[in-house]
Design a protein around this motif. Structure first.
Motif, PDB file in Angstrom:
ATOM      1  N   PHE A  81      -5.500   9.913  -4.561  1.00  0.00           N
ATOM      2  CA  PHE A  81      -5.980   8.947  -3.314  1.00  0.00           C
ATOM      3  C   PHE A  81      -5.349   8.670  -2.235  1.00  0.00           C
ATOM      4  CE2 PHE A  81      -3.346   6.218  -5.884  1.00  0.00           C
ATOM      5  CZ  PHE A  81      -3.026   5.325  -5.079  1.00  0.00           C
ATOM      6  N   THR A 115      -9.140  -0.122  -7.490  1.00  0.00           N
ATOM      7  CA  THR A 115      -8.206  -0.582  -7.697  1.00  0.00           C
ATOM      8  C   THR A 115      -6.910   0.050  -6.594  1.00  0.00           C
ATOM      9  OG1 THR A 115      -7.870   0.670  -9.724  1.00  0.00           O
ATOM     10  CG2 THR A 115      -8.195  -1.607  -9.955  1.00  0.00           C
ATOM     11  N   PHE A 116      -7.243   1.498  -6.363  1.00  0.00           N
ATOM     12  CA  PHE A 116      -6.257   1.926  -5.535  1.00  0.00           C
ATOM     13  C   PHE A 116      -6.751   2.007  -4.046  1.00  0.00           C
ATOM     14  CE2 PHE A 116      -5.924   3.756  -9.799  1.00  0.00           C
ATOM     15  CZ  PHE A 116      -4.526   3.458  -9.890  1.00  0.00           C
ATOM     16  N   ARG A 117      -5.838   1.236  -3.182  1.00  0.00           N
ATOM     17  CA  ARG A 117      -6.106   1.426  -1.619  1.00  0.00           C
ATOM     18  C   ARG A 117      -5.015   1.907  -1.087  1.00  0.00           C
ATOM     19  NH1 ARG A 117     -10.843  -1.539   0.491  1.00  0.00           N
ATOM     20  NH2 ARG A 117     -12.352  -1.141  -1.271  1.00  0.00           N
ATOM     21  N   TYR A 118      -5.104   2.742  -0.052  1.00  0.00           N
ATOM     22  CA  TYR A 118      -3.917   3.310   0.394  1.00  0.00           C
ATOM     23  C   TYR A 118      -3.855   3.000   2.134  1.00  0.00           C
ATOM     24  CZ  TYR A 118      -0.086   6.771   1.248  1.00  0.00           C
ATOM     25  OH  TYR A 118       1.117   7.376   1.460  1.00  0.00           O
ATOM     26  N   ILE A 119      -3.054   3.547   2.903  1.00  0.00           N
ATOM     27  CA  ILE A 119      -2.804   2.776   4.160  1.00  0.00           C
ATOM     28  C   ILE A 119      -4.105   2.863   4.964  1.00  0.00           C
ATOM     29  CG2 ILE A 119      -1.240   3.195   6.107  1.00  0.00           C
ATOM     30  CD1 ILE A 119       0.580   4.842   4.149  1.00  0.00           C
ATOM     31  N   HIS A 133     -14.276  10.731  -3.665  1.00  0.00           N
ATOM     32  CA  HIS A 133     -14.314   9.242  -3.429  1.00  0.00           C
ATOM     33  C   HIS A 133     -15.557   8.327  -3.149  1.00  0.00           C
ATOM     34  CE1 HIS A 133      -9.883   8.674  -4.587  1.00  0.00           C
ATOM     35  NE2 HIS A 133      -9.859   9.895  -3.567  1.00  0.00           N
ATOM     36  N   ARG A 183       0.812  -1.160   0.008  1.00  0.00           N
ATOM     37  CA  ARG A 183       0.018   0.124   0.060  1.00  0.00           C
ATOM     38  C   ARG A 183       0.828   1.193  -0.047  1.00  0.00           C
ATOM     39  NH1 ARG A 183      -5.174  -1.155   2.481  1.00  0.00           N
ATOM     40  NH2 ARG A 183      -5.828  -2.757   1.263  1.00  0.00           N
ATOM     41  N   MET A 217     -11.944   3.630  -8.910  1.00  0.00           N
ATOM     42  CA  MET A 217     -10.942   3.662  -7.790  1.00  0.00           C
ATOM     43  C   MET A 217     -10.783   2.560  -6.867  1.00  0.00           C
ATOM     44  SD  MET A 217      -9.419   6.515  -8.553  1.00  0.00           S
ATOM     45  CE  MET A 217      -8.375   7.010  -7.296  1.00  0.00           C
TER      46      MET A 217
END
Lengths: 335, 95
Positions: A300, B3-7, B32, A246, B1
């Motif tokens: 993001f 496909t995009f995962r952050y912390i 989002h 991540r 979105m």
């Protein structure tokens, strides 16, 4: 064109050759910081007193994106003074703001230009534009338009209604790739300094300084460094959704490791074991750092998250770089 | 979105449902799409998808939704840390 508030410039909805050329330069980065237009009112098509008022930033790339999506459409465009910064970043910096809108509505006499009291503001400007504050202070109703200008005509045709897709940010391959050139451009000066210092350090050896070693080892240093920069600034954005992890500094480790493995197994004839290890660590540090740097370009990553990962990433990157430096400097004395 | 995962667990977004009047402004502006309205109250679906842009906070008339907004950018945060060390205040932006 002549209006109730005087002459208003009319803009085209088709890019000229110059527009296209300057778009490329702005994307590369050379004119990016000065690519601005004068704030004020512009006309597109043949607007009347009932036409919509679209609010935009005075970064020419933002303004152009808007007008090139307005073919066959009539509207007024109110361009704010965002210091030549795009909509979202300007809102982040509080220049595309409630205050700026209220002031501009007054300064450019929008009230005299149209019969209604509605303005269409890009959704991403909502970061610094409070619809209820604008209403309170100017009487104008803010309608948040779609994220992308490409959906604007459909939005208006639907009676100012947006569907979920229009309201959602995306980060497609094309959207990522267009950001790559400027990363290289912004990096170029620092990179040149690093390359020069690295090449100079490569000449240090048992006989104090050797020009031959400087060229031989320095040449390899340059190649590895450039490969590592491509890993972090091109491969990472390109393969972003598929790189493991991540945190971006972790994503950046992998392409850097590939360059590192190439050093370890592909440079037997030219590098000592110390040098191979040094270059592997170096490429990992560079690639990881540049990947982490790309967080600023994505739509993001949260600032809290970036700060969290930087505390870990920077430590690893500094350790790798320091290890690389020590090994690289020691190598000529060991063999 | 998706496909995009952050912390996970880093985000500062908070919603006080007592103070929420159900106007739906936050639902409109979220890029989002993690907010929705049900029976005149806002709800957060997946807080980890929040990027802390601050649009919801700026458009909440009752300050029911709060977030520590900012620019999620490494160069900016380094500049912020350097400034804290040097006691300066001006951060030159990166975009």
């Amino acid at each position: 064109m002549a209006t109730s508030i005087g002459s208003v410039p009319k803009v085209f909805t088709i890019p000229s050759v110059r527009d296209r050329y300057e778009t490329v330069l702005a994307r590369v980065g050379t004119i990016r910081n000065t690519y601005a237009i004068a704030p004020g009112i512009y006309a597109v098509g043949s607007p009347t007193s009932t036409s919509p008022v679209l609010v935009s930033a005075n970064y020419k790339l933002s303004f152009d994106t808007l007008r090139f999506h307005l073919a066959g459409f009539s509207a007024w465009i109110l361009v704010l003074d965002t210091r030549g910064i795009n909509v979202w970043c300007a809102a982040g910096k509080q220049t595309f703001s409630t205050q700026e809108i209220v002031m501009s509505l007054e300064r450019y006499r929008v009230e005299q230009l149209v019969d209604h009291q509605q303005i269409i503001v890009p959704q991403l400007a909502a970061v610094a534009v409070s619809a209820h504050e604008v209403k309170k202070r100017s009487g104008f109703t803010v309608i948040f338009g779609p994220v992308r200008a490409s959906a604007l005509q459909e939005f208006v045709a639907n009676g100012n209604q947006a569907d979920e897709a229009m309201r959602t940010v995306t980060f497609s391959m094309a959207e990522r790739m267009v950001l790559v050139p400027v990363e290289f451009y912004l990096l170029s000066r620092q990179l040149l300094v690093i390359l020069l210092v690295g090449v100079a350090l490569s000449g240090i050896g048992p006989d104090a300084f050797s020009a031959a070693a400087m060229f031989d080892r320095g040449g390899i240093f340059v190649i590895i460094t450039v490969a590592a920069v491509f890993s972090g600034a091109l491969v990472v954005p390109l393969f972003l959704p598929w790189l493991p992890g991540r945190q971006f500094w972790i994503k950046g480790l992998f392409p850097g490791l590939l360059v590192g493995l190439w050093c370890l197994w592909g440079c037997d004839t030219v590098l000592s074991d110390f040098e191979k290890a040094a270059m592997a660590l170096w490429s990992v540090a560079i690639s990881s750092y540049l990947a982490m740097n790309f967080t600023g370009s994505t739509p993001f990553t949260s600032p809290s998250g970036v700060e969290y990962e930087m505390k870990r990433g920077l430590l690893v990157q500094c350790l790798c770089a320091a290890g690389a430096l020590v090994l690289w400097l020691l190598s000529p004395f060991v063999i | 979105m998706d496909t995009f995962r952050y912390i996970e667990g880093a985000v500062t977004l908070q919603l006080d449902q007592e103070a929420c009047i159900g106007c739906g402004s936050c639902v409109v502006v979220c890029p989002h799409r993690i907010l929705y309205l049900e029976q005149r109250k806002a709800y957060i679906t997946n807080v980890d998808l929040c990027m802390e842009c601050g649009a919801c906070q700026a458009n909440c008339p009752t300050e029911a939704i709060t977030v520590d907004p900012g620019v999620g950018c490494a160069a900016y945060i380094i500049a912020k840390w350097v400034n804290r060390l040097l006691g300066r205040e001006i951060v030159k932006g990166c975009c």
